[in-house]
Motif scaffolding. Structure first.
Motif, PDB file in Angstrom:
ATOM      1  N   PRO A  85       0.833  -1.220   0.000  1.00 32.68           N
ATOM      2  CA  PRO A  85       0.000   0.000   0.000  1.00 32.68           C
ATOM      3  C   PRO A  85       0.864   1.265   0.000  1.00 32.68           C
ATOM      4  O   PRO A  85       1.962   1.272   0.561  1.00 32.68           O
ATOM      5  N   ASN A  86       0.340   2.307  -0.621  1.00 33.01           N
ATOM      6  CA  ASN A  86       1.044   3.589  -0.702  1.00 33.01           C
ATOM      7  C   ASN A  86       0.134   4.697  -0.182  1.00 33.01           C
ATOM      8  O   ASN A  86      -0.387   5.511  -0.943  1.00 33.01           O
ATOM      9  N   PRO A  87      -0.083   4.763   1.147  1.00 36.72           N
ATOM     10  CA  PRO A  87      -1.016   5.763   1.702  1.00 36.72           C
ATOM     11  C   PRO A  87      -0.477   7.175   1.553  1.00 36.72           C
ATOM     12  O   PRO A  87       0.737   7.404   1.546  1.00 36.72           O
ATOM     13  N   ALA A  88      -1.388   8.144   1.443  1.00 42.17           N
ATOM     14  CA  ALA A  88      -1.000   9.555   1.354  1.00 42.17           C
ATOM     15  C   ALA A  88      -0.502  10.043   2.706  1.00 42.17           C
ATOM     16  O   ALA A  88      -0.940   9.576   3.763  1.00 42.17           O
ATOM     17  N   ALA A  89       0.432  10.980   2.683  1.00 42.42           N
ATOM     18  CA  ALA A  89       0.953  11.566   3.917  1.00 42.42           C
ATOM     19  C   ALA A  89      -0.100  12.435   4.586  1.00 42.42           C
ATOM     20  O   ALA A  89      -1.033  12.930   3.935  1.00 42.42           O
ATOM     21  N   ARG A  90       0.059  12.634   5.889  1.00 47.44           N
ATOM     22  CA  ARG A  90      -0.846  13.519   6.619  1.00 47.44           C
ATOM     23  C   ARG A  90      -0.541  14.977   6.258  1.00 47.44           C
ATOM     24  O   ARG A  90       0.597  15.324   5.933  1.00 47.44           O
ATOM     25  N   PRO A  91      -1.537  15.863   6.332  1.00 46.46           N
ATOM     26  CA  PRO A  91      -1.274  17.291   6.083  1.00 46.46           C
ATOM     27  C   PRO A  91      -0.253  17.840   7.083  1.00 46.46           C
ATOM     28  O   PRO A  91      -0.177  17.383   8.222  1.00 46.46           O
ATOM     29  N   PHE A  92       0.499  18.812   6.636  1.00 43.98           N
ATOM     30  CA  PHE A  92       1.547  19.415   7.460  1.00 43.98           C
ATOM     31  C   PHE A  92       1.313  20.909   7.551  1.00 43.98           C
ATOM     32  O   PHE A  92       1.068  21.573   6.547  1.00 43.98           O
ATOM     33  N   SER A  93       1.398  21.469   8.761  1.00 39.39           N
ATOM     34  CA  SER A  93       1.262  22.916   8.950  1.00 39.39           C
ATOM     35  C   SER A  93       2.453  23.422   9.736  1.00 39.39           C
ATOM     36  O   SER A  93       2.723  22.945  10.850  1.00 39.39           O
ATOM     37  N   LEU A  94       3.156  24.369   9.170  1.00 39.35           N
ATOM     38  CA  LEU A  94       4.363  24.910   9.783  1.00 39.35           C
ATOM     39  C   LEU A  94       3.999  25.831  10.942  1.00 39.35           C
ATOM     40  O   LEU A  94       3.028  26.589  10.880  1.00 39.35           O
ATOM     41  N   THR A  95       4.778  25.772  12.017  1.00 37.92           N
ATOM     42  CA  THR A  95       4.612  26.675  13.150  1.00 37.92           C
ATOM     43  C   THR A  95       5.820  27.588  13.238  1.00 37.92           C
ATOM     44  O   THR A  95       6.719  27.526  12.411  1.00 37.92           O
TER      45      THR A  95
END
Length: 445
Positions: A85-95
């Motif tokens: 399986p090739n799941p999509a990465a989780r969203p990333f938000s810069l701090t």
């Protein structure tokens, strides 16, 4: 007595000639038309080893097999894609602070441009790899750290443009830089490029890195092939490392980025000092009689880039606030309203009016150079003209094409249109020439 052989008939002669011709021509024809045999160079394939969860996988230097582009393409076609399986990465938000975010965005944008060119699809795939790396414990904890990992060495850098001189050999246009920054900002605020999943490595199809065979091949975007680590280190749970918000200053990016220019580190330290002052209550006090206005002598040790940070921290959560700063205490007023000479001497101003959704910081660009001219205070020309009532003269501000002019207005009573008490008199106004005074508007309006 010798015997004489009978003569060879013409027909036999023709037959023998044809046989001889075939005997010579056929081997030559076979050799000429036989398929060529290509000897491919030997590929030193790295063994595929699954690193146990207790051991962080090593990040190998970027080195390539000695292959011609066509040979590399032929070999890359023989490497199968993973069937896992090739799941999509989780969203990333810069701090982090605004300065940290600006530095991270510019590091991401420059990697996108130099690795994928002015191509949004390719840029998004590169950006996702950078985000995957910053979340993985095998790589640095900042965006800039990931992009410039190993750049201090001629070999060993993870992105070749950071150590091969490309940053100075080739410059991108302003439009290309703007588009890359927009794409980078999207990636750093939650936009996910799903097709490459949790890939941490990639290369173009005309090269073969030594590490390639030890990883799982998961995707192709344009001419780039994407890979992830085998075993647990290539699965989503491995990408949960806490990311540092403190982005380093990269002097090599000063050619593109204000956030990475000399003095940026000093600005970062100054901003930290301002934040500490806000916590301790050591920020400037409001002007007497006006709790929403601040007349401030700017600290000479404070870099001009930090003035806006000082202003917003000083204003706190006020919906309306006016912060005005001067470089020396001798020029700093203590009361309002300001005189024209005090306005002319102003070094910095900040105005916030949330009711009108207005917020802007402006610098006196005759004192502090700004690359963005929209951050400069606008010129105001004070052109006082002496009238018959100079003692009662005031100014009104009128906008003229290209500038703003303060026009004198007499407050003396005007005579009736038909003169005084039935006596018709002519009022003469003599104007003595006065040299105009150039000053600056504190709020740019």
């Amino acid at each position: 007595m010798s015997k004489t052989l009978p003569p060879i008939s013409p027909i036999l002669r023709v037959i023998l000639a044809i046989v001889a011709l075939f005997a010579v021509a056929m081997p030559a024809l076979i050799v000429a038309t036989a398929p060529s045999i290509t000897v491919r160079p030997r590929i030193a394939r790295a063994p595929q080893r699954i690193v146990p969860q207790a051991q962080v996988p090593p990040v190998e230097p970027l080195a390539y097999q000695d292959l011609a582009p066509d040979d590399a393409r032929a070999f890359n076609k023989t490497v199968p894609f993973s069937t896992e399986p090739n799941p999509a990465a989780r969203p990333f938000s810069l701090t982090g602070t605004d300065e940290d975010k600006a530095r991270a965005t510019d590091c991401m944008a420059v990697a996108m441009l130099y690795e994928a060119g002015d191509d949004t699809l390719g840029q998004r795939s590169v950006g996702q790899v950078i985000i995957n790396r910053v979340r993985h414990p095998a790589f640095p904890k900042t965006i800039c750290g990931v992009v410039f990992q190993g750049s201090e060495r001629h070999t060993g850098c993870q992105f070749t443009f950071t150590c091969d001189g490309a940053l100075t050999r080739h410059l991108w246009s302003d439009d290309a830089w703007r588009r890359a920054r927009e794409t980078a900002a999207l990636a750093l605020t939650g936009t996910v490029f799903k097709s490459i999943g949790y890939s941490t490595h990639y290369h173009t199809d005309w090269v073969v890195p030594y590490w390639q065979s030890s990883l799982d091949k998961v995707a192709r975007v344009r001419t780039h092939l994407f890979f992830r680590w085998t075993g647990w280190w290539g699965t989503p749970p491995a990408f949960r490392r806490s990311v540092s918000p403190s982005e380093p200053v990269i002097p090599a990016l000063a050619i593109y980025s204000d956030a990475h220019r000399p003095g940026a580190a000093t600005t970062e330290a100054a901003n930290a000092s301002i934040a500490a002052a806000a916590v301790s209550g050591a920020l400037p006090s409001a002007t007497i009689g006006d709790s929403d206005s601040f007349l401030v002598t700017l600290d000479a040790k404070l870099p001009p880039e930090s003035y806006a940070k000082l202003a917003t921290a000083t204003c706190g959560d006020r919906p309306y606030c006016k912060f005005m700063g001067w470089s020396t205490k001798a020029k700093t007023p203590t009361v309002l309203p300001l005189q024209s000479t005090q306005v002319a001497a102003m070094s910095f101003s900040y105005l916030r009016d949330r009711a009108r959704t207005y917020e802007k910081a402006l610098w006196n660009c005759a004192e502090f150079s700004r690359s963005d001219k929209n951050q400069c205070m606008k010129l105001q020309v004070l052109a006082p003209v002496q009238t018959v009532h100079p003692a009662t003269e005031v100014f009104r501000l009128e906008t003229l094409p290209g500038t703003k002019v303060a026009v004198p207005v007499s407050t003396a009573p005007k005579p009736p249109a038909d003169g005084l008490a039935g006596v018709r008199r002519r009022v003469e106004i003599t104007a003595a020439p006065v040299k105009p005074v150039t000053t600056l508007l504190p709020d740019g309006r």
